[in-house]
Design a protein around this motif. Structure first.
Motif, short mmCIF file in Angstrom:
data_model
loop_
_atom_site.label_atom_id
_atom_site.label_comp_id
_atom_site.label_asym_id
_atom_site.label_seq_id
_atom_site.Cartn_x
_atom_site.Cartn_y
_atom_site.Cartn_z
N GLN A 38 1.25 -17.73 -1.50
CA GLN A 38 0.69 -16.61 -2.26
C GLN A 38 0.32 -15.49 -1.30
O GLN A 38 -0.52 -15.68 -0.43
CB GLN A 38 -0.55 -17.06 -3.04
CG GLN A 38 -1.23 -15.95 -3.84
CD GLN A 38 -0.35 -15.38 -4.94
OE1 GLN A 38 0.39 -16.12 -5.59
NE2 GLN A 38 -0.39 -14.09 -5.15
N ARG A 40 -1.34 -12.58 0.69
CA ARG A 40 -2.75 -12.17 0.84
C ARG A 40 -2.80 -10.75 1.39
O ARG A 40 -2.95 -10.55 2.60
CB ARG A 40 -3.49 -13.14 1.75
CG ARG A 40 -3.65 -14.54 1.16
CD ARG A 40 -4.55 -15.39 2.03
NE ARG A 40 -4.77 -16.71 1.43
CZ ARG A 40 -5.58 -17.63 1.94
NH1 ARG A 40 -6.23 -17.37 3.07
NH2 ARG A 40 -5.73 -18.79 1.34
N TRP A 41 -2.63 -9.81 0.51
CA TRP A 41 -2.80 -8.41 0.83
C TRP A 41 -3.73 -7.79 -0.21
O TRP A 41 -3.94 -8.36 -1.28
CB TRP A 41 -1.46 -7.67 0.80
CG TRP A 41 -0.53 -8.00 1.92
CD1 TRP A 41 -0.80 -7.96 3.25
CD2 TRP A 41 0.85 -8.42 1.81
NE1 TRP A 41 0.30 -8.32 3.98
CE2 TRP A 41 1.33 -8.61 3.11
CE3 TRP A 41 1.70 -8.64 0.73
CZ2 TRP A 41 2.63 -9.00 3.38
CZ3 TRP A 41 3.01 -9.04 0.98
CH2 TRP A 41 3.47 -9.21 2.30
N CYS A 42 -4.24 -6.62 0.09
CA CYS A 42 -5.12 -5.95 -0.87
C CYS A 42 -4.35 -5.66 -2.16
O CYS A 42 -3.16 -5.32 -2.11
CB CYS A 42 -5.64 -4.63 -0.29
SG CYS A 42 -6.58 -4.82 1.23
N HIS A 48 3.13 -5.75 -1.21
CA HIS A 48 3.46 -6.57 -2.37
C HIS A 48 4.78 -6.11 -3.00
O HIS A 48 5.66 -6.92 -3.30
CB HIS A 48 2.36 -6.48 -3.44
CG HIS A 48 1.10 -7.19 -3.08
ND1 HIS A 48 0.98 -8.56 -3.06
CD2 HIS A 48 -0.13 -6.71 -2.73
CE1 HIS A 48 -0.25 -8.90 -2.73
NE2 HIS A 48 -0.94 -7.80 -2.52
N ARG A 79 2.23 -9.98 8.28
CA ARG A 79 1.95 -11.26 7.64
C ARG A 79 3.13 -11.71 6.77
O ARG A 79 3.15 -12.85 6.28
CB ARG A 79 0.69 -11.18 6.77
CG ARG A 79 -0.61 -11.03 7.54
CD ARG A 79 -1.81 -11.20 6.63
NE ARG A 79 -1.79 -12.47 5.92
CZ ARG A 79 -2.19 -13.63 6.44
NH1 ARG A 79 -2.64 -13.67 7.68
NH2 ARG A 79 -2.13 -14.75 5.73
N TYR A 83 5.27 -15.55 3.91
CA TYR A 83 5.65 -15.60 2.50
C TYR A 83 7.16 -15.69 2.31
O TYR A 83 7.69 -15.36 1.26
CB TYR A 83 5.08 -14.37 1.77
CG TYR A 83 3.64 -14.10 2.14
CD1 TYR A 83 2.70 -15.12 2.09
CD2 TYR A 83 3.21 -12.85 2.58
CE1 TYR A 83 1.37 -14.91 2.46
CE2 TYR A 83 1.89 -12.62 2.94
CZ TYR A 83 0.99 -13.66 2.89
OH TYR A 83 -0.32 -13.44 3.26
#
Length: 360
Positions: A38, A40-42, A48, A79, A83
């Motif tokens: 999953q 994990r960004w703002c 995204h 990051r 993903y």
């Protein structure tokens, strides 16, 4: 004609005799095959949007996850390898291009995607970036440009404009920024494309074109950092905005833009100008045609450096795509040639080439 028919029959017979109908399997993939964990960004971060489109593009490209590696440095966008259901590695700050180069040279059949932010890729990693481009290593560099350092909480980056106010420049920067296209062209780059993180179709086009290109392919992805630099690309972040403030360049097609393609780009001296078709006698014949394969990058550079502040649309799509010798192909060819000239081909043979003494 008889010979042609006989050849076709012979080839067909050979295939039926020697190739089982079950021997050839064409693998197809979906975006789900490339997804992992999953993100994990703002909420609202451009990462995204881009990740979702990247998964889809990789599925359409059709290279197996087992034959794909995603390598990054440090930063929010870096990051992304976490993903990806592929080989993946997050390296240290600014060193993604160096690791990606090594991975490609050691594994020529591996498809390499390097993910870097504007800070990671162009500041501490700037030296590695220009030399990867100069060498023309067969890797794909995805440069996510939000013009800010997000992970370290809002310092200005190498692409932040002059006068930009940030935590590390409270009175405004006194520097001119790098322009990724200019840096790529200056380093002798053969492929440069640009897209917007919120534009799925645009991302799909440039990512697939990047993979098809042999050599270093640089794709600049314009994205928002919703916390520290939100709205920096507002003029082209929506579909409507791109219709009026951007131009999608396609090889061999006229450089037209606008709601109804009513505007075009024409030559004016050594520069460009915007014309409106039907106004002041302007016709489609006055509009320049995009040539992404031209060795001379003069026009390509002008397109890549256009911006709204100068009254021009922002160029999106594949701006330059020129074939040239790649570093990894040339190096591996050199190794194979040298193997035929040397009396040894591995370490043990090297040891046995010279005089040997056995000590008891």
């Amino acid at each position: 004609m008889l010979l042609k028919n006989l050849l076709n029959i012979s080839i067909s017979s050979w295939i039926k005799k020697h190739v089982s109908s079950q021997a050839i399997t064409i693998m197809t993939y979906t975006a789900q095959d490339f997804k992992k964990s999953q993100p994990r960004w703002c909420p609202g971060c451009g990462d995204h949007f881009f990740l979702a489109s990247l998964h889809k593009a990789m599925a359409e490209i059709g290279v197996s996850p087992a034959d794909t590696a995603v390598i990054s440095g440090i930063g929010c966008s870096s990051r992304l390898p976490y993903y990806m259901n592929t080989y993946a590695m997050q390296t240290i700050h600014g060193r993604a291009a160096a690791i990606a180069t090594g991975a490609k040279v050691a594994n020529p059949n591996l498809t390499i995607w390097q993910v870097s932010g504007d800070g990671d890729g162009l500041a501490i990693g700037g030296n590695h970036f220009i030399h990867a481009v100069r060498r023309n290593v067969n890797i794909n560099i995805l440069l996510l440009n939000n013009r800010i350092y997000g992970l370290t909480k809002g310092q200005y980056s190498p692409t932040s404009p002059r006068g930009f106010v940030s935590k590390s420049s409270p009175y405004g920067t006194v520097e001119d920024p790098f322009r990724p296209a200019e840096l790529t062209f200056g380093a002798g780059g053969n492929f440069f494309a640009r897209c917007v993180a919120s534009d799925n179709a645009g991302i799909m086009e440039v990512v697939k074109a990047s993979h098809a290109h042999r050599g270093t392919a640089v794709c600049e992805i314009l994205q928002h950092c919703v916390i520290f630099n939100d709205g920096v690309y507002d003029s082209i972040y929506t579909n409507q905005g791109r219709k009026n403030r951007a131009i999608y360049v396609k090889h061999g097609e006229p450089l037209l833009f606008g709601e109804n393609n009513e505007y075009g780009l024409a030559q004016e001296g050594f520069g460009l100008k915007v014309i409106k078709l039907g106004e002041n006698g302007a016709t489609i014949d006055d509009v320049l045609v995009h040539d992404a394969h031209a060795q001379d990058h003069t026009l390509q550079m002008k397109l890549a450096l256009m911006d709204n502040e100068q009254g021009f649309p922002v160029a999106l799509g594949v701006i330059r795509d020129v074939e040239s010798l790649t570093y990894d192909d040339c190096m591996n060819q050199q190794i194979e040639e040298l193997k035929t000239q040397k009396p040894y081909h591995n370490f043990m043979e090297l040891l046995e080439t010279n005089d040997i003494w056995e000590v008891k």
